[in-house]
Motif scaffolding. Structure first.
Motif, PDB file in Angstrom:
ATOM      1  N   HIS A 138       8.729  41.639 -26.191  1.00 57.98           N
ATOM      2  CA  HIS A 138       9.743  42.067 -25.682  1.00 57.98           C
ATOM      3  C   HIS A 138       9.782  43.410 -27.333  1.00 57.98           C
ATOM      4  CE1 HIS A 138      13.265  43.258 -23.540  1.00 57.98           C
ATOM      5  NE2 HIS A 138      14.011  43.144 -24.982  1.00 57.98           N
ATOM      6  N   VAL A 139       9.781  44.402 -27.415  1.00 60.86           N
ATOM      7  CA  VAL A 139      10.447  45.046 -28.212  1.00 60.86           C
ATOM      8  C   VAL A 139      11.728  45.985 -28.239  1.00 60.86           C
ATOM      9  CG1 VAL A 139       9.215  47.850 -29.543  1.00 60.86           C
ATOM     10  CG2 VAL A 139       7.702  46.062 -27.876  1.00 60.86           C
ATOM     11  N   VAL A 140      12.378  46.001 -28.560  1.00 65.16           N
ATOM     12  CA  VAL A 140      12.998  47.254 -28.869  1.00 65.16           C
ATOM     13  C   VAL A 140      13.092  48.092 -29.789  1.00 65.16           C
ATOM     14  CG1 VAL A 140      16.266  46.727 -29.067  1.00 65.16           C
ATOM     15  CG2 VAL A 140      14.818  45.387 -28.269  1.00 65.16           C
ATOM     16  N   ILE A 141      13.557  49.013 -29.809  1.00 64.81           N
ATOM     17  CA  ILE A 141      13.318  50.468 -30.315  1.00 64.81           C
ATOM     18  C   ILE A 141      15.126  50.817 -31.204  1.00 64.81           C
ATOM     19  CG2 ILE A 141      12.524  52.847 -31.220  1.00 64.81           C
ATOM     20  CD1 ILE A 141      10.383  51.526 -29.810  1.00 64.81           C
ATOM     21  N   VAL A 142      15.551  50.793 -32.147  1.00 62.75           N
ATOM     22  CA  VAL A 142      16.006  51.147 -31.998  1.00 62.75           C
ATOM     23  C   VAL A 142      16.180  52.380 -33.049  1.00 62.75           C
ATOM     24  CG1 VAL A 142      17.683  49.224 -31.990  1.00 62.75           C
ATOM     25  CG2 VAL A 142      16.903  49.666 -34.385  1.00 62.75           C
ATOM     26  N   THR A 143      17.549  53.268 -33.441  1.00 60.14           N
ATOM     27  CA  THR A 143      18.226  54.724 -34.227  1.00 60.14           C
ATOM     28  C   THR A 143      19.257  55.029 -34.548  1.00 60.14           C
ATOM     29  OG1 THR A 143      16.569  55.912 -35.027  1.00 60.14           O
ATOM     30  CG2 THR A 143      16.831  56.611 -32.892  1.00 60.14           C
ATOM     31  N   THR A 144      19.890  55.887 -34.906  1.00 57.46           N
ATOM     32  CA  THR A 144      21.483  56.013 -35.152  1.00 57.46           C
ATOM     33  C   THR A 144      22.491  55.575 -34.553  1.00 57.46           C
ATOM     34  OG1 THR A 144      21.048  57.308 -33.187  1.00 57.46           O
ATOM     35  CG2 THR A 144      20.098  58.280 -35.365  1.00 57.46           C
ATOM     36  N   GLY A 145      22.006  53.680 -34.545  1.00 60.32           N
ATOM     37  CA  GLY A 145      23.085  53.227 -34.057  1.00 60.32           C
ATOM     38  C   GLY A 145      23.215  52.481 -33.151  1.00 60.32           C
ATOM     39  N   TRP A 187      21.282  45.509 -26.869  1.00 64.73           N
ATOM     40  CA  TRP A 187      20.264  44.744 -26.642  1.00 64.73           C
ATOM     41  C   TRP A 187      19.295  42.714 -25.734  1.00 64.73           C
ATOM     42  CZ3 TRP A 187      18.532  41.279 -30.095  1.00 64.73           C
ATOM     43  CH2 TRP A 187      18.867  41.004 -32.101  1.00 64.73           C
ATOM     44  N   THR A 188      18.907  42.996 -25.755  1.00 67.40           N
ATOM     45  CA  THR A 188      18.191  41.481 -25.296  1.00 67.40           C
ATOM     46  C   THR A 188      17.411  40.535 -26.225  1.00 67.40           C
ATOM     47  OG1 THR A 188      17.729  41.596 -23.275  1.00 67.40           O
ATOM     48  CG2 THR A 188      19.612  41.730 -23.809  1.00 67.40           C
ATOM     49  N   ALA A 189      17.085  39.521 -26.250  1.00 68.10           N
ATOM     50  CA  ALA A 189      16.521  38.387 -26.487  1.00 68.10           C
ATOM     51  C   ALA A 189      15.927  37.135 -25.780  1.00 68.10           C
ATOM     52  CB  ALA A 189      15.994  38.674 -27.973  1.00 68.10           C
ATOM     53  N   ALA A 190      15.170  37.343 -25.411  1.00 69.43           N
ATOM     54  CA  ALA A 190      14.926  35.871 -24.129  1.00 69.43           C
ATOM     55  C   ALA A 190      14.564  34.819 -25.017  1.00 69.43           C
ATOM     56  CB  ALA A 190      14.337  36.511 -22.915  1.00 69.43           C
ATOM     57  N   PRO A 191      14.692  33.471 -23.853  1.00 75.80           N
ATOM     58  CA  PRO A 191      13.801  31.973 -24.637  1.00 75.80           C
ATOM     59  C   PRO A 191      11.972  32.079 -24.416  1.00 75.80           C
ATOM     60  CG  PRO A 191      15.906  31.755 -23.704  1.00 75.80           C
ATOM     61  CD  PRO A 191      15.715  33.447 -23.281  1.00 75.80           C
ATOM     62  N   GLY A 192      11.874  31.989 -24.784  1.00 73.82           N
ATOM     63  CA  GLY A 192      10.170  31.645 -24.761  1.00 73.82           C
ATOM     64  C   GLY A 192       9.790  33.229 -24.561  1.00 73.82           C
ATOM     65  N   GLN A 193      10.160  33.897 -25.625  1.00 76.34           N
ATOM     66  CA  GLN A 193       9.762  34.645 -26.093  1.00 76.34           C
ATOM     67  C   GLN A 193       9.226  35.427 -27.606  1.00 76.34           C
ATOM     68  OE1 GLN A 193      11.198  38.088 -23.379  1.00 76.34           O
ATOM     69  NE2 GLN A 193       9.512  37.294 -21.487  1.00 76.34           N
ATOM     70  N   VAL A 194       8.851  36.337 -28.377  1.00 77.61           N
ATOM     71  CA  VAL A 194       8.442  37.188 -29.166  1.00 77.61           C
ATOM     72  C   VAL A 194       9.496  38.486 -29.318  1.00 77.61           C
ATOM     73  CG1 VAL A 194       7.835  37.749 -31.270  1.00 77.61           C
ATOM     74  CG2 VAL A 194       7.236  36.076 -30.333  1.00 77.61           C
ATOM     75  N   THR A 195      10.631  39.002 -29.339  1.00 78.99           N
ATOM     76  CA  THR A 195      11.403  40.226 -29.417  1.00 78.99           C
ATOM     77  C   THR A 195      11.184  40.817 -30.669  1.00 78.99           C
ATOM     78  OG1 THR A 195      12.854  39.516 -27.995  1.00 78.99           O
ATOM     79  CG2 THR A 195      13.144  41.375 -29.207  1.00 78.99           C
ATOM     80  N   THR A 196      10.231  41.707 -31.075  1.00 79.15           N
ATOM     81  CA  THR A 196      10.688  42.785 -32.251  1.00 79.15           C
ATOM     82  C   THR A 196      11.653  43.893 -32.551  1.00 79.15           C
ATOM     83  OG1 THR A 196       8.523  43.802 -31.331  1.00 79.15           O
ATOM     84  CG2 THR A 196       7.618  41.861 -32.567  1.00 79.15           C
ATOM     85  N   LEU A 197      12.510  44.046 -33.186  1.00 80.32           N
ATOM     86  CA  LEU A 197      13.633  44.989 -33.126  1.00 80.32           C
ATOM     87  C   LEU A 197      12.073  46.108 -34.176  1.00 80.32           C
ATOM     88  CD1 LEU A 197      15.578  45.765 -32.289  1.00 80.32           C
ATOM     89  CD2 LEU A 197      16.549  44.243 -34.743  1.00 80.32           C
TER      90      LEU A 197
END
Length: 234
Positions: free
Chosen positions: A196-203, A22-32
């Motif tokens: 920006h949203v990242v959804i994670v599960t099972t690694g 996954w990535t997270a960019a400058p100037g943004q809020v990324t939620t995991l």
């Protein structure tokens, strides 16, 4: 930029991360977002430089955080969900002390007032409520004006008024150019904050994009449960 690519991490027979990207960019809020045991904490701790990856590539501010030196760490702010604060000191003394470690610290008084810390400034951290400690921990993460900010459940235990203040402060930090990563279990928080949203599960990450891209025509919460249940089913 924070970038994880095909990262793996094992603890004995347990595969905590299984090709996490996954990535997270400058100037943004990324939620995991992800259920307990999904790999959120492990992947974030690797990005913070508190753990190392077994394989894969990790870059934060253009370097591997596990091998990064003091100059890199001075550009990174970290707020843990619990712990990490000395217990016998008062909040303002701690924040003023932390500010001395940075070349361009934030205005401690202004930061404290934004988070309503003067309301309990005369109390040692050991005697603060959970929500009050959260505010001090957030201020400690922000006092160095970080280029990359990691926040673990930043509004847990906060009352609604302070929660809105914290959300505004997080948005302002990203708008100033920082890369902000928020780990949360709150769909409301993700909806309100996330560019920006990242959804994670099972690694591993099973979805990544804007809230609209991840949720489609429905709600983020519905998309989250559908994606995680599908991934868990194999």
């Amino acid at each position: 930029m924070i970038r994880l690519h095909e990262v793996t991490r094992r603890f004995g027979s347990v595969r905590a991360l299984d090709g996490m990207s996954w990535t997270a960019a400058p100037g943004q809020v990324t939620t995991l977002l992800g259920p307990n045991g999904a790999g959120k904490t492990t992947s974030v701790e690797i990005a913070e430089g508190l753990q190392h990856a077994d394989s894969g590539r990790v870059e934060v501010l253009g370097t591997d955080p596990w091998q990064a030196g003091p100059a890199h760490r001075a550009r990174v702010g970290v707020m843990l969900q619990d712990g990490g604060l000395p217990q016998q000191v008062r909040p303002m003394a701690l924040l003023h002390h932390l500010a001395t470690f940075y070349a361009r610290p934030a205005d401690v008084t202004e930061l404290a007032e934004t988070l309503r810390i003067p309301e309990f400034a005369g109390t040692t951290i050991r005697r603060l409520s959970g929500g009050q400690r959260q505010r001090v921990a957030l201020a400690a993460a922000l006092v160095g004006r970080p280029d990359v900010l990691f926040l673990d459940e930043p509004t847990a235990g906060l009352d609604p008024h302070v929660r809105r203040d914290v959300w505004s402060l997080i948005r302002e930090t990203a708008a100033a150019g920082a890369t902000v990563l928020v780990t949360t279990h709150s769909f409301e928080e993700a909806d309100r904050l996330a560019d920006h949203v990242v959804i994670v599960t099972t690694g591993r990450a099973v979805a990544e994009g804007t809230v609209a891209e991840v949720s489609g025509d429905g709600k983020l919460e519905d998309a989250y449960f559908a994606l995680t249940e599908l991934a868990d089913a194999g």
